[in-house]
Scaffold this motif. Structure first.
Motif, PDB file in Angstrom:
ATOM      1  N   MET A  76      39.597  18.946  49.681  1.00  0.00           N
ATOM      2  CA  MET A  76      40.655  18.389  48.848  1.00  0.00           C
ATOM      3  C   MET A  76      40.034  17.656  47.648  1.00  0.00           C
ATOM      4  O   MET A  76      38.908  17.178  47.701  1.00  0.00           O
ATOM      5  N   ILE A  77      40.813  17.544  46.566  1.00  0.00           N
ATOM      6  CA  ILE A  77      40.347  16.849  45.375  1.00  0.00           C
ATOM      7  C   ILE A  77      40.335  15.345  45.626  1.00  0.00           C
ATOM      8  O   ILE A  77      41.280  14.783  46.173  1.00  0.00           O
ATOM      9  N   CYS A  78      39.243  14.699  45.217  1.00  0.00           N
ATOM     10  CA  CYS A  78      39.118  13.251  45.371  1.00  0.00           C
ATOM     11  C   CYS A  78      39.471  12.578  44.044  1.00  0.00           C
ATOM     12  O   CYS A  78      38.756  12.740  43.054  1.00  0.00           O
ATOM     13  N   GLY A  79      40.569  11.843  44.015  1.00  0.00           N
ATOM     14  CA  GLY A  79      41.003  11.163  42.802  1.00  0.00           C
ATOM     15  C   GLY A  79      39.991  10.141  42.315  1.00  0.00           C
ATOM     16  O   GLY A  79      39.810   9.950  41.107  1.00  0.00           O
ATOM     17  N   LYS A  80      39.310   9.503  43.274  1.00  0.00           N
ATOM     18  CA  LYS A  80      38.301   8.509  42.928  1.00  0.00           C
ATOM     19  C   LYS A  80      37.171   9.145  42.128  1.00  0.00           C
ATOM     20  O   LYS A  80      36.637   8.535  41.192  1.00  0.00           O
ATOM     21  N   THR A  81      36.813  10.379  42.487  1.00  0.00           N
ATOM     22  CA  THR A  81      35.738  11.091  41.779  1.00  0.00           C
ATOM     23  C   THR A  81      36.134  11.355  40.332  1.00  0.00           C
ATOM     24  O   THR A  81      35.319  11.209  39.416  1.00  0.00           O
ATOM     25  N   ILE A  82      37.395  11.749  40.131  1.00  0.00           N
ATOM     26  CA  ILE A  82      37.887  11.996  38.764  1.00  0.00           C
ATOM     27  C   ILE A  82      37.818  10.717  37.945  1.00  0.00           C
ATOM     28  O   ILE A  82      37.376  10.718  36.792  1.00  0.00           O
ATOM     29  N   ARG A  83      38.238   9.619  38.558  1.00  0.00           N
ATOM     30  CA  ARG A  83      38.226   8.333  37.855  1.00  0.00           C
ATOM     31  C   ARG A  83      36.797   7.921  37.495  1.00  0.00           C
ATOM     32  O   ARG A  83      36.543   7.412  36.393  1.00  0.00           O
ATOM     33  N   GLU A  84      35.848   8.153  38.417  1.00  0.00           N
ATOM     34  CA  GLU A  84      34.448   7.786  38.166  1.00  0.00           C
ATOM     35  C   GLU A  84      33.870   8.594  37.004  1.00  0.00           C
ATOM     36  O   GLU A  84      33.188   8.045  36.139  1.00  0.00           O
ATOM     37  N   PHE A  85      34.157   9.907  36.981  1.00  0.00           N
ATOM     38  CA  PHE A  85      33.671  10.744  35.887  1.00  0.00           C
ATOM     39  C   PHE A  85      34.296  10.306  34.559  1.00  0.00           C
ATOM     40  O   PHE A  85      33.636  10.301  33.514  1.00  0.00           O
ATOM     41  N   ARG A  86      35.586   9.961  34.611  1.00  0.00           N
ATOM     42  CA  ARG A  86      36.298   9.546  33.393  1.00  0.00           C
ATOM     43  C   ARG A  86      35.675   8.274  32.822  1.00  0.00           C
ATOM     44  O   ARG A  86      35.445   8.178  31.604  1.00  0.00           O
TER      45      ARG A  86
END
Length: 256
Positions: free
Chosen positions: A1-11
């Motif tokens: 599943m997609i990890c929202g925290k990972t997206i936020r960290e990359f952003r």
């Protein structure tokens, strides 16, 4: 599943605000916010947009600690994500795909693996490619499907086919394409022709379509299934003998 925290960290690493990433990925700020907070799972289309906007591989956005493994989601999970994104209920999508809502629910929950023909019907209903649902290769998907339908573990199939359990796992996940020799071993272990794994389900559908309903119903009989499995192990000569016997029987019946 997609990890929202990972997206936020990359952003944040790229010094991008929610609004900037949303605009670059052509998404609404509120929708992106819900993804980052883990309240919504994005479709594959959205994942690709986010990956492109962040200039990273889409695989990097998957949760590596997910119980299903890094970067992998089942066909059912992907179908569920796309269905919800399009605002369709189970019943609505099932009707569009020509299947029952109960069966669709089982697919989404991962209780059953649908045939490629069913995946195509669902894909048409969602206006996407069937490949959007497959995290494994065509061959690997079919091997996993028939193995699970027969209640065989990867280790059991590997032992019967004379290959390693790790190789079966890699083939099923689409990481490795089996050689012809390996495919023949797996097919033999499952009492199937190697052609089954490389042919399109449409070929089989075209054979079943002309059958009368009574004959189709008979095919699900356990005794008939056992007979078909025995036929699968026949040599060409043995199979031709059976064909001639059936032909003689039909000719005799017609004369009577």
């Amino acid at each position: 599943m997609i990890c929202g925290k990972t997206i936020r960290e990359f952003r944040k690493k790229r010094n991008m605000s929610l609004k900037e990433l949303a605009e670059k990925a052509n998404l609404s700020v509120s929708y992106l916010c819900e993804i980052e907070r883990g309240k919504k799972q994005p479709s594959l289309e959205v994942i690709e947009k986010l990956a492109a906007a962040l200039n990273i591989s889409k695989d990097a956005l998957f949760d590596e600690h997910s119980p299903k493994g890094s970067g992998t989601t089942s066909p059912g999970e992907r179908i569920s994500i796309l269905r919800r994104e399009r605002g369709l209920s189970l019943s609505e999508l099932a009707q569009k795909a020509g299947i029952s809502a109960t069966y669709l629910c089982q697919i989404e929950n991962g209780n059953v693996l649908p045939s490629l023909a069913t995946l195509k019907a669902i894909a048409r209903a969602l206006n996407v490619s069937p490949q959007d649902f497959l995290s494994s290769s065509h061959v690997g998907y079919k091997i996993r499907k028939i193995r699970q339908e027969r209640g065989i573990t990867q280790a059991e199939l590997a032992k019967k086919a004379g290959v390693s359990t790790g190789l079966i796992g890699q083939i099923e996940s689409g990481k490795v394409e089996p050689s012809i020799k390996t495919l023949e071993k797996i097919a033999s272990a499952l009492s199937l022709s190697p052609c089954y794994f490389v042919s399109d389900d449409d070929d089989i559908t075209s054979l079943l379509r002309p059958m009368n309903p009574e004959l189709k119903q008979l095919l699900v009989d356990p005794k008939v299934k056992s007979f078909l499995e025995m036929v699968a192990d026949c040599t060409p000569e043995e199979f031709m003998f059976i064909m001639k016997f059936v032909q003689l029987y039909k000719e005799h019946r017609n004369k009577g």
